[in-house]
Design an enzyme around this catalytic site. Structure first.
Site, PDB file in Angstrom:
ATOM      1  CD  GLU A  41       1.181  11.557  86.447  1.00 40.75           C
ATOM      2  OE1 GLU A  41       1.573  12.332  85.918  1.00 40.75           O
ATOM      3  OE2 GLU A  41       1.425  10.957  87.614  1.00 40.75           O
ATOM      4  NE  ARG A  67       3.804  11.447 101.519  1.00 38.32           N
ATOM      5  CZ  ARG A  67       2.438  12.414 101.631  1.00 38.32           C
ATOM      6  NH1 ARG A  67       3.311  13.766 100.257  1.00 38.32           N
ATOM      7  NH2 ARG A  67       1.954  12.333 101.579  1.00 38.32           N
TER       8      ARG A  67
HETATM    9  N1  HPA Z   1       1.958  14.226  87.974  1.00 36.77           N
HETATM   10  C1  HPA Z   1       2.535  13.574  88.777  1.00 36.77           C
HETATM   11  N2  HPA Z   1       3.045  13.830  90.534  1.00 36.77           N
HETATM   12  C2  HPA Z   1       3.497  15.129  90.418  1.00 36.77           C
HETATM   13  C3  HPA Z   1       3.124  16.443  88.933  1.00 36.77           C
HETATM   14  C4  HPA Z   1       3.044  15.313  87.865  1.00 36.77           C
HETATM   15  O1  HPA Z   1       2.225  16.151  87.230  1.00 36.77           O
HETATM   16  N3  HPA Z   1       3.752  17.316  89.507  1.00 36.77           N
HETATM   17  C5  HPA Z   1       3.786  16.826  91.029  1.00 36.77           C
HETATM   18  N4  HPA Z   1       3.890  16.018  91.221  1.00 36.77           N
END
Ligand code: HPA
Length: 273
Positions: free
Chosen positions: A194, A93
């Site tokens: 985030e 990916r």
């Molecule tokens: N946010 C974004 N991508 C992710 C997260 C997350 O909390 N956990 C695993 N991949």
């Protein structure tokens, strides 16, 4: 590294056709029925769904590039399922956050379609917004919010995304495990996680899962008329919902812990498609 897809004058569907032709030569399998992209925590499913008849290095196919993330492998496997169907496991990916453009992100999906695939299974690791979910919970994706500000569609093609995540395949998944919950997945660009404020925004917008993949791939699959089955492994509660900072190591660890269980579940579902 040069990549055919980076030239805006090349037709990405022609590159996918070339890749599918080379795939057939290298695997000795003329056409495939199902393709799977296995994200964090899902990789073991490849060993459980059937007999691997060929493993190739994805970079041998036109348009594919090396993955940059630890835990992601750049191989493509052709697997014979007990049903006689043929599955392709795309271990290569490319994420949107790598900054190589959307064409590379969806090239695996387009190559799978050119190889005859009608069912695209997209899996990922994601942060959970529902506080009742525990890390290690597999969640069916019922819909998505594409928060990347871009699309995998080129040109004025107006693709319907109602029921983008096939209700038929979701029902089939629930026939294997009636306790499976489902949720709306929101794709952020990443690669940073985030902020708590962004997670609250996502929640307010109707998301239950936050991650960095899948939505753009689903759009590409729907453009080509494939049915999509989407699965998230909830590896952590999203930022600000869990009581400690996020780490990639924690995400990988949750994936490792859940891998056997969720891969077996996915393999059973694939067996019924
Ligand atoms: N946010 C974004 N991508 C992710 C997260 C997350 O909390 N956990 C695993 N991949």
């Amino acid at each position: 590294m040069t990549n055919l897809l980076d030239d805006s004058k090349t037709d990405p569907f022609e590159v996918a056709e070339l890749a599918a032709k080379r795939l057939a030569e290298l695997t000795g399998v003329a056409a495939h029925d199902i393709a799977l992209t296995l994200g964090s925590g899902w990789a073991k499913a490849a060993d459980l769904i059937g007999e691997t008849v060929a493993t190739i290095d994805a970079t041998e196919l036109p348009g594919f590039s090396k993955p940059v993330v630890e835990g992601h492998v750049a191989t493509i496997r052709s697997i014979l399922l007990p049903s006689g169907k043929r599955a392709l496991v795309l271990g290569a990916r490319t994420h949107f956050y790598e900054g190589h453009g959307v064409r590379r992100v969806v090239h695996g999906v387009r190559t799978a379609a050119a190889a005859g695939v009608k069912v695209m299974v997209l899996t990922n690791g994601a942060g959970g917004i529902k506080e009742t979910w525990k890390p290690g919970t597999p969640v069916l994706i019922s819909d998505h919010i594409n928060f990347t500000s871009t699309s995998s569609i080129e040109g004025a093609k107006f693709i319907d995304l109602t029921d983008a995540y096939s209700p038929r395949l979701r029902d089939l998944a629930r026939s294997v495990d009636p306790t499976l919950d489902e949720g709306v997945y929101m794709q952020f660009r990443g690669p940073h996680y985030e902020t708590p404020a962004e997670v609250q925004m996502a929640k307010g917008m109707g998301a239950h899962l936050v991650g960095m993949s899948t939505a753009l791939e689903t759009i590409a699959a729907r453009e080509l008329g494939m049915e999509v089955l989407g699965f998230s492994l909830m590896t952590n509660l999203a930022a600000g919902i869990q009581d400690h900072p996020l780490s990639h190591a924690e995400v990988l660890e949750a994936g490792r812990e859940a891998e056997g269980r969720i891969s077996a579940l996915l393999a059973e579902i694939i067996g019924r498609i």
